[in-house]
Design an enzyme around this catalytic site. Structure first.
Site: not given
Length: 189
Positions: A72-74
């Site tokens: 995941s990445d934000t």
């Protein structure tokens, strides 16, 4: 009957670990090493999606065979600019000043991969900030909280005091959208 799942989180983020545990899954953790650099003409949504997929795929290479790996990445997006983790107080001050009194987007991508399939989603949440004073920005920086956060704030901590409203997924802003993550994992059961 559901088949057993050897789930692996490809992240060192304590927030993602906590959120994934909240879904009730047992999982291991691996720490993939990927370069997080936006390409010149890459749009924010494409960038965050690429990073989540690269993290998951790199994690798959580190995990036991037959694992299902979540990456995941934000990123925070304001005026079509990606605001990543601040490099200094000046960088943080610039970001928080840009966000002050305005709406911005937080994009979190989640990718779940195995040796046989991969599924991804990008969740975009609109976030509104109150107007911030220079003193508030400086005090917030002194707390240490903004240092490792995209956009230089954490909604789940002291930075939450700046947020007047959100539209979308609170958990995506924290770092892992619960509903969408669970839906992706279900594809592997």
């Amino acid at each position: 009957m559901k088949k057993s799942l050897s789930l692996v989180l490809a992240s060192g983020s304590p927030r993602r670990k906590e959120l994934l545990a909240q879904l009730g899954y047992d999982f291991d953790i691996v720490l993939p090493d990927i370069e997080e650099a936006k390409q010149a003409d890459e749009q924010a949504q494409d960038y965050v999606l690429r990073l989540s997929l690269e993290k998951a795929q790199a994690g798959l290479a580190l995990a036991k065979p037959d694992s299902v790996v979540l990456g995941s990445d934000t990123v925070v997006v304001c005026d079509d600019r990606v605001l990543e983790k601040p490099k200094s107080f000046e960088d943080s001050k610039r970001m928080l000043t840009d966000l002050s009194g305005r709406r911005h987007q937080v994009m979190t991508a989640v990718s779940v991969v195995s040796s046989e399939q991969q599924h991804s989603v990008v969740v975009t949440t609109d976030v509104w900030f109150k107007p911030l004073t220079h003193e508030e920005i400086e005090q917030y920086w002194q707390s240490g909280e903004p240092c490792d956060k995209a956009g230089s704030y954490g909604i789940q901590g002291l930075g939450g005091r700046f947020v007047t409203r959100i539209e979308g997924s609170y958990h995506a802003v924290v770092g892992l959208p619960l509903f969408e993550t669970d839906q992706l994992i279900q594809e592997f059961l």
